[in-house]
Design a protein around this motif. Structure first.
Motif, PDB file in Angstrom:
ATOM      1  N   TYR A 208      -1.624  76.065 132.961  1.00  0.00           N
ATOM      2  CA  TYR A 208      -0.171  75.944 132.892  1.00  0.00           C
ATOM      3  C   TYR A 208       0.317  76.435 131.532  1.00  0.00           C
ATOM      4  CZ  TYR A 208      -0.151  72.998 137.083  1.00  0.00           C
ATOM      5  OH  TYR A 208      -0.284  72.531 138.358  1.00  0.00           O
ATOM      6  N   ASP A 212       5.819  76.540 131.912  1.00  0.00           N
ATOM      7  CA  ASP A 212       5.565  75.775 133.136  1.00  0.00           C
ATOM      8  C   ASP A 212       5.808  74.287 132.894  1.00  0.00           C
ATOM      9  OD1 ASP A 212       4.786  78.040 134.557  1.00  0.00           O
ATOM     10  OD2 ASP A 212       2.670  77.790 134.022  1.00  0.00           O
ATOM     11  N   PHE A 216       8.601  71.886 134.503  1.00  0.00           N
ATOM     12  CA  PHE A 216       8.244  70.668 135.229  1.00  0.00           C
ATOM     13  C   PHE A 216       9.108  69.495 134.760  1.00  0.00           C
ATOM     14  CE2 PHE A 216       5.854  66.677 135.059  1.00  0.00           C
ATOM     15  CZ  PHE A 216       5.612  66.459 136.402  1.00  0.00           C
ATOM     16  N   LEU A 217       9.281  69.369 133.450  1.00  0.00           N
ATOM     17  CA  LEU A 217      10.111  68.276 132.928  1.00  0.00           C
ATOM     18  C   LEU A 217      11.549  68.399 133.415  1.00  0.00           C
ATOM     19  CD1 LEU A 217       8.882  67.889 129.230  1.00  0.00           C
ATOM     20  CD2 LEU A 217       8.595  66.262 131.104  1.00  0.00           C
ATOM     21  N   ARG A 218      12.074  69.632 133.408  1.00  0.00           N
ATOM     22  CA  ARG A 218      13.459  69.819 133.873  1.00  0.00           C
ATOM     23  C   ARG A 218      13.578  69.471 135.355  1.00  0.00           C
ATOM     24  NH1 ARG A 218      13.342  74.313 130.238  1.00  0.00           N
ATOM     25  NH2 ARG A 218      12.537  75.657 131.915  1.00  0.00           N
ATOM     26  N   ALA A 219      12.591  69.885 136.146  1.00  0.00           N
ATOM     27  CA  ALA A 219      12.658  69.615 137.586  1.00  0.00           C
ATOM     28  C   ALA A 219      12.451  68.141 137.888  1.00  0.00           C
ATOM     29  CB  ALA A 219      11.586  70.452 138.307  1.00  0.00           C
ATOM     30  N   ALA A 220      11.502  67.518 137.190  1.00  0.00           N
ATOM     31  CA  ALA A 220      11.207  66.112 137.452  1.00  0.00           C
ATOM     32  C   ALA A 220      12.325  65.197 136.996  1.00  0.00           C
ATOM     33  CB  ALA A 220       9.896  65.721 136.761  1.00  0.00           C
ATOM     34  N   ALA A 221      12.917  65.505 135.839  1.00  0.00           N
ATOM     35  CA  ALA A 221      13.994  64.652 135.316  1.00  0.00           C
ATOM     36  C   ALA A 221      15.298  64.883 136.066  1.00  0.00           C
ATOM     37  CB  ALA A 221      14.188  64.914 133.819  1.00  0.00           C
ATOM     38  N   GLY A 222      15.467  66.047 136.647  1.00  0.00           N
ATOM     39  CA  GLY A 222      16.684  66.348 137.395  1.00  0.00           C
ATOM     40  C   GLY A 222      17.918  66.232 136.528  1.00  0.00           C
TER      41      GLY A 222
END
Length: 225
Positions: A208, A212, A216-222
């Protein structure tokens, strides 16, 4: 009886109770409760009349009693009496500065403090940092500027990565599952920083990229603020 005499009796009683508790603990635990070679044990007690703290240290061979204005100082004096390195709290760093420890401890392959790869950074450590052997690993005790703690840590890690090829992975946190909501510059922030450093190293090991991981942090935290 005068008030001064009464206070003297109270102080003597407290000292007697402290000594009695110590002896009872040794007696209840049996003669082998603290064998030679066991770590030093220290007890501290506040004397309310004087406001002074007394620390009593016992290593199984001898006992030392020291008195000081704070519990930390009394404990430090006991450690020094036994020939040990004493810890004393440092004053807070100036506003806009942060004090932290960085350790190079790659997962599964810590090279050890004496490894030659550290010779250059030991000879020319980053500004505000002092190299130190931390349980066999290479570490830096640092005081660095930054808007917030993670800003200071991130900038320094980037400087070390660029100048020495080392990805620092540890902020000295031993119990990562613990937590403290003490603000952006406190112990909780150190825990977050260490988790992120560990993720950076381990994510790269798995293929990763940094982008990446950030994605992931941006997608997971929304939309969490």
């Amino acid at each position: 009886m005068s008030e001064a005499a009464l206070e003297g009796c109270r102080a003597a009683a407290r000292a007697w109770e402290f000594e009695l508790a110590w002896k009872l603990e040794k007696g209840l635990a049996g003669p082998g409760w603290r064998r030679n070679g066991m770590p030093l044990q220290v007890r501290v007690e506040l004397h309310e009349a004087s406001g002074l703290w007394t620390a009593v240290g016992d290593d199984g061979k001898r006992r030392v009693r020291e008195t000081a204005e704070t519990a930390d100082e009394a404990t430090a004096l006991v450690h020094e009496a036994f020939g040990l390195k004493a810890w004393r709290p440092q004053p807070l760093p100036p506003p806009g500065w942060h004090r932290f420890t960085l350790i190079h401890c790659p997962v599964g392959r810590a090279p050890g403090y004496a490894d030659p790869r550290y010779d250059a950074i030991k000879a020319r450590p980053p500004q505000g940092c002092v190299p130190e052997d931390l349980d066999g690993s290479f570490g830096l005790r640092c005081e660095r500027p930054g808007a917030r703690l993670l800003d200071a840590v991130g900038e320094l890690c980037g400087e070390i990565r660029a100048g020495h090829g080392l990805l620092m992975t540890d902020l000295g946190i031993e119990k990562l599952w613990e937590w403290s909501s003490d603000g952006a510059d406190g112990w909780g922030a150190e825990i977050v920083g260490q988790l992120l450093l560990m993720a950076a190293e381990r994510g790269l090991e798995l293929g990763y990229s940094v982008e990446d991981l950030a994605g992931f942090l941006r997608a997971a935290a929304g939309s969490v603020p």
